[in-house]
Structure formats: structure tokens, C-alpha cells
Design a protein around this motif. Structure first.
Motif, PDB file in Angstrom:
ATOM      1  N   VAL A 183       0.447  -8.836   0.996  1.00 61.40           N
ATOM      2  CA  VAL A 183      -0.569  -7.782   0.910  1.00 61.40           C
ATOM      3  C   VAL A 183      -0.167  -6.760  -0.150  1.00 61.40           C
ATOM      4  N   SER A 184       1.131  -6.419  -0.207  1.00 61.49           N
ATOM      5  CA  SER A 184       1.613  -5.465  -1.195  1.00 61.49           C
ATOM      6  C   SER A 184       1.399  -5.989  -2.606  1.00 61.49           C
ATOM      7  N   LYS A 185       1.689  -7.294  -2.823  1.00 62.90           N
ATOM      8  CA  LYS A 185       1.533  -7.873  -4.157  1.00 62.90           C
ATOM      9  C   LYS A 185       0.064  -7.942  -4.560  1.00 62.90           C
ATOM     10  N   GLU A 186      -0.809  -8.278  -3.624  1.00 68.10           N
ATOM     11  CA  GLU A 186      -2.230  -8.401  -3.952  1.00 68.10           C
ATOM     12  C   GLU A 186      -2.869  -7.049  -4.243  1.00 68.10           C
ATOM     13  N   THR A 187      -2.523  -6.043  -3.457  1.00 66.85           N
ATOM     14  CA  THR A 187      -3.181  -4.739  -3.576  1.00 66.85           C
ATOM     15  C   THR A 187      -2.482  -3.790  -4.546  1.00 66.85           C
ATOM     16  N   GLY A 188      -1.199  -4.074  -4.838  1.00 68.93           N
ATOM     17  CA  GLY A 188      -0.436  -3.151  -5.667  1.00 68.93           C
ATOM     18  C   GLY A 188       0.047  -1.924  -4.930  1.00 68.93           C
ATOM     19  N   ILE A 189      -0.067  -1.945  -3.600  1.00 67.09           N
ATOM     20  CA  ILE A 189       0.359  -0.811  -2.766  1.00 67.09           C
ATOM     21  C   ILE A 189       1.746  -1.130  -2.217  1.00 67.09           C
ATOM     22  N   SER A 190       2.627  -0.167  -2.199  1.00 66.29           N
ATOM     23  CA  SER A 190       3.993  -0.412  -1.751  1.00 66.29           C
ATOM     24  C   SER A 190       4.024  -0.792  -0.271  1.00 66.29           C
ATOM     25  N   ARG A 191       5.023  -1.567   0.079  1.00 68.93           N
ATOM     26  CA  ARG A 191       5.186  -1.963   1.488  1.00 68.93           C
ATOM     27  C   ARG A 191       5.413  -0.750   2.381  1.00 68.93           C
ATOM     28  N   ALA A 192       6.159   0.239   1.861  1.00 71.27           N
ATOM     29  CA  ALA A 192       6.441   1.439   2.663  1.00 71.27           C
ATOM     30  C   ALA A 192       5.149   2.163   3.021  1.00 71.27           C
ATOM     31  N   ALA A 193       4.221   2.265   2.042  1.00 66.97           N
ATOM     32  CA  ALA A 193       2.960   2.958   2.306  1.00 66.97           C
ATOM     33  C   ALA A 193       2.131   2.192   3.341  1.00 66.97           C
ATOM     34  N   ILE A 194       2.031   0.872   3.163  1.00 71.88           N
ATOM     35  CA  ILE A 194       1.241   0.070   4.116  1.00 71.88           C
ATOM     36  C   ILE A 194       1.848   0.153   5.506  1.00 71.88           C
ATOM     37  N   ARG A 195       3.175   0.091   5.574  1.00 76.76           N
ATOM     38  CA  ARG A 195       3.847   0.146   6.881  1.00 76.76           C
ATOM     39  C   ARG A 195       3.573   1.480   7.577  1.00 76.76           C
ATOM     40  N   SER A 196       3.543   2.561   6.800  1.00 76.39           N
ATOM     41  CA  SER A 196       3.285   3.864   7.403  1.00 76.39           C
ATOM     42  C   SER A 196       1.870   3.960   7.965  1.00 76.39           C
TER      43      SER A 196
ATOM     44  N   TYR B 218      -4.253   7.203  -1.644  1.00 76.74           N
ATOM     45  CA  TYR B 218      -5.215   6.152  -1.336  1.00 76.74           C
ATOM     46  C   TYR B 218      -6.246   6.660  -0.328  1.00 76.74           C
ATOM     47  N   ASP B 219      -7.520   6.281  -0.549  1.00 75.08           N
ATOM     48  CA  ASP B 219      -8.561   6.714   0.378  1.00 75.08           C
ATOM     49  C   ASP B 219      -8.556   5.833   1.630  1.00 75.08           C
ATOM     50  N   ILE B 220      -9.318   6.254   2.642  1.00 76.43           N
ATOM     51  CA  ILE B 220      -9.337   5.550   3.922  1.00 76.43           C
ATOM     52  C   ILE B 220      -9.830   4.110   3.782  1.00 76.43           C
ATOM     53  N   PRO B 221     -10.925   3.809   3.032  1.00 80.53           N
ATOM     54  CA  PRO B 221     -11.362   2.413   2.886  1.00 80.53           C
ATOM     55  C   PRO B 221     -10.277   1.501   2.308  1.00 80.53           C
ATOM     56  N   THR B 222      -9.520   2.013   1.330  1.00 82.66           N
ATOM     57  CA  THR B 222      -8.429   1.217   0.755  1.00 82.66           C
ATOM     58  C   THR B 222      -7.370   0.928   1.801  1.00 82.66           C
ATOM     59  N   ARG B 223      -7.044   1.927   2.605  1.00 83.59           N
ATOM     60  CA  ARG B 223      -6.054   1.739   3.666  1.00 83.59           C
ATOM     61  C   ARG B 223      -6.534   0.732   4.705  1.00 83.59           C
ATOM     62  N   LYS B 224      -7.815   0.820   5.049  1.00 80.56           N
ATOM     63  CA  LYS B 224      -8.364  -0.101   6.047  1.00 80.56           C
ATOM     64  C   LYS B 224      -8.378  -1.536   5.516  1.00 80.56           C
ATOM     65  N   ARG B 225      -8.667  -1.717   4.242  1.00 81.74           N
ATOM     66  CA  ARG B 225      -8.663  -3.063   3.660  1.00 81.74           C
ATOM     67  C   ARG B 225      -7.272  -3.673   3.705  1.00 81.74           C
ATOM     68  N   ALA B 226      -6.260  -2.861   3.390  1.00 74.17           N
ATOM     69  CA  ALA B 226      -4.880  -3.373   3.429  1.00 74.17           C
ATOM     70  C   ALA B 226      -4.488  -3.771   4.847  1.00 74.17           C
ATOM     71  N   LEU B 227      -4.852  -2.935   5.826  1.00 73.97           N
ATOM     72  CA  LEU B 227      -4.517  -3.253   7.225  1.00 73.97           C
ATOM     73  C   LEU B 227      -5.300  -4.456   7.716  1.00 73.97           C
ATOM     74  N   ALA B 228      -6.539  -4.637   7.226  1.00 72.48           N
ATOM     75  CA  ALA B 228      -7.326  -5.810   7.620  1.00 72.48           C
ATOM     76  C   ALA B 228      -6.665  -7.091   7.122  1.00 72.48           C
ATOM     77  N   LEU B 229      -6.086  -7.049   5.924  1.00 71.86           N
ATOM     78  CA  LEU B 229      -5.366  -8.222   5.415  1.00 71.86           C
ATOM     79  C   LEU B 229      -4.164  -8.550   6.296  1.00 71.86           C
ATOM     80  N   LEU B 230      -3.462  -7.503   6.744  1.00 74.79           N
ATOM     81  CA  LEU B 230      -2.350  -7.733   7.675  1.00 74.79           C
ATOM     82  C   LEU B 230      -2.837  -8.340   8.983  1.00 74.79           C
ATOM     83  N   ASP B 231      -3.951  -7.825   9.497  1.00 70.69           N
ATOM     84  CA  ASP B 231      -4.499  -8.322  10.766  1.00 70.69           C
ATOM     85  C   ASP B 231      -4.917  -9.780  10.658  1.00 70.69           C
ATOM     86  N   SER B 232      -5.246 -10.223   9.447  1.00 67.63           N
ATOM     87  CA  SER B 232      -5.666 -11.615   9.269  1.00 67.63           C
ATOM     88  C   SER B 232      -4.495 -12.586   9.259  1.00 67.63           C
TER      89      SER B 232
END
Length: 248
Positions: free
Chosen positions: A23-36, A2-16
């Protein structure tokens, strides 16, 4: 990856205020990846960037080998280039030693595998130039003293082959035992699985995967340290027996 903008978008959803699951279900990104990414948003540097690896030849075997590596594996540099992958197995489990050897050959069919005797154990060893690409968790220091997170492509493999990953973890740092208790003067015995690891990250990878396949678990502390994951419910033990089983 995943590129940096994608990572930042996922973290912004968490911050909200969104949950990790949503966030994992909406983006299709695993929870482990987002947590890291909460710890490190930049991609981990790759060794041997000039020769990137292809995906493992056998992804089910890789999922099992990944579990073994996270428990009892290490990678060391060879003086003439390339690396040795070593997975340490107790002499008392010849079946496990052979399964480890078979998994390495399935993942890298062109690499040779050696079983080297050590005091009380064997080191199932393979030399190659792609082990650090296949196991990017390799880094100096003990695993429980540093971040352990799966790359997205690794998480995809684990999601596709969760039982193989769980089997590798149990075969490295787990066991199936028979517990007993006394009630009304009568002794009762029941089977139980344990997974023990000092790394919070590796235990979380284990419990997240157990939850995905419907296995219920609890944490048992060793003193003040929650190192032990316990599986004792009858239905969950039956699932583990069907897909993992005791070491042999």
C-alpha cells in the motif's frame, strides 16, 4: 497533510488484504503515516493554528533534532505565550551538548539557545512560538503512554535524512558499547549499538529507519519488555560507525 478521502483509500487497501509495504509503494505514503491512521484517521489538532510554521530552516538538522526530541526532549508552555523546547543531555557528553545547541540554531536561526545546568545534566533550551508546530508530537503525558506518529512532512524529512534521525535517536536514548564473550577459553570483544525506549511507536520509528539504510537489528527484552533494539552484526556496526559513532 493528507486529506480524509486519501487516508480512507489507503486503509481500504489494507482492509482488502494488502500488505502495509505494498500500500505504501502504490500510494507513495509512508508506512508510519498509514500505520498511525489505523489508530486515528483524523488529523491531529494543531496548536497555534493562526500562525502555521514554515518548514525548518535546515531539514538535516531538524531530522537530528527530532531524534533528540523523541528521546530526551519536551516542550512546555511559557506564561506569556510561546513555548520552551528543552533537550536534556548528560554532563558527560560535551560534544553532544554542542551538537544539540547547533541543531536548534540551524532549525530556528532567529531563536536564542541557552544551556542551563541541572543536577547531573544540562537542559539545552530555546524559547519560541513555533516549537509546537515543528514538533506536533507534543501533548500532555509521557510519550510511551500515548500515540507517537510522524506527520507526513516530518516523514519526508526523515526519509531524506535518515542517518541524521538515527544519530539523534542514538545520541538521546542509545549508546555504543563493547561486548565480550569467552570461547574456548579465549576472550573476544566486539562493538554493539543499543537503542532503548519504552515507547513502541518510537522504537518502531527507529527500526523502520534502520531497515531503510540497510542496518540489521534485533530486539532484546528487558524481562518481558522488548525495550532494547540491538545492532551487533559486523556490517551493520560498520555502517553505524560511519554515520553515527559513539557519543563524546
Amino acid at each position: 497533510m493528507y486529506d480524509i478521502p486519501t487516508r480512507k483509500r489507503a486503509l481500504a487497501l489494507l482492509d482488502s488484504g494488502r500488505s502495509l509495504n505494498s500500500v505504501s509503494k502504490e500510494t507513495g505514503i509512508s508506512r508510519a503515516a498509514i500505520r498511525s491512521w489505523l489508530t486515528r484517521i483524523e488529523p491531529l489538532p494543531r496548536l497555534n493554528q493562526s500562525a502555521p510554521c514554515s518548514r525548518p530552516a535546515d531539514e538535516a538538522a531538524y531530522s537530528y533534532l527530532l531524534g533528540l526530541y523523541l528521546g530526551d526532549g519536551c516542550i512546555s508552555e511559557h506564561p506569556r505565550g510561546g513555548h520552551h523546547l528543552r533537550v536534556f543531555c548528560d554532563n558527560g557528553w560535551p560534544g553532544l551538548i554542542e551538537q544539540c545547541r547547533t541543531a536548534i540554531l540551524a532549525v530556528r536561526p532567529t531563536d536564542k539557545v541557552y544551556v542551563l545546568q541541572r543536577q547531573g545534566c544540562v537542559a539545552v533550551t530555546s524559547y519560541g512560538r513555533h516549537w509546537t508546530c515543528l514538533f506536533p508530537q507534543h501533548a500532555p503525558g509521557k510519550k510511551h503512554d500515548r500515540l507517537i506518529a510522524l506527520e507526513p512532512w516530518q516523514q519526508e524529512i526523515v526519509d531524506a535524512h535518515p542517518w541524521e534521525f538515527i544519530r539523534g535517536l542514538i545520541h538521546s536514548d542509545g549508546c555504543r558499547i563493547t561486548n565480550w564473550t569467552v570461547r574456548n577459553g579465549k576472550r573476544y570483544e566486539y562493538p554493539r549499538y543499543f537503542f532503548t525506549n519504552k515507547s513502541d511507536d518510537i522504537r518502531r520509528l527507529c527500526t523502520d529507519t534502520l531497515a531503510k539504510v540497510g542496518v540489521q537489528w534485533t530486539v532484546l527484552a528487558r524481562g518481558s519488555d522488548p525495550f532494547n533494539v540491538s545492532i551487533a552484526r559486523k556490517e551493520s556496526v560498520a555502517l553505524m560507525d560511519a554515520h553515527v559513532g559513539p557519543k563524546y
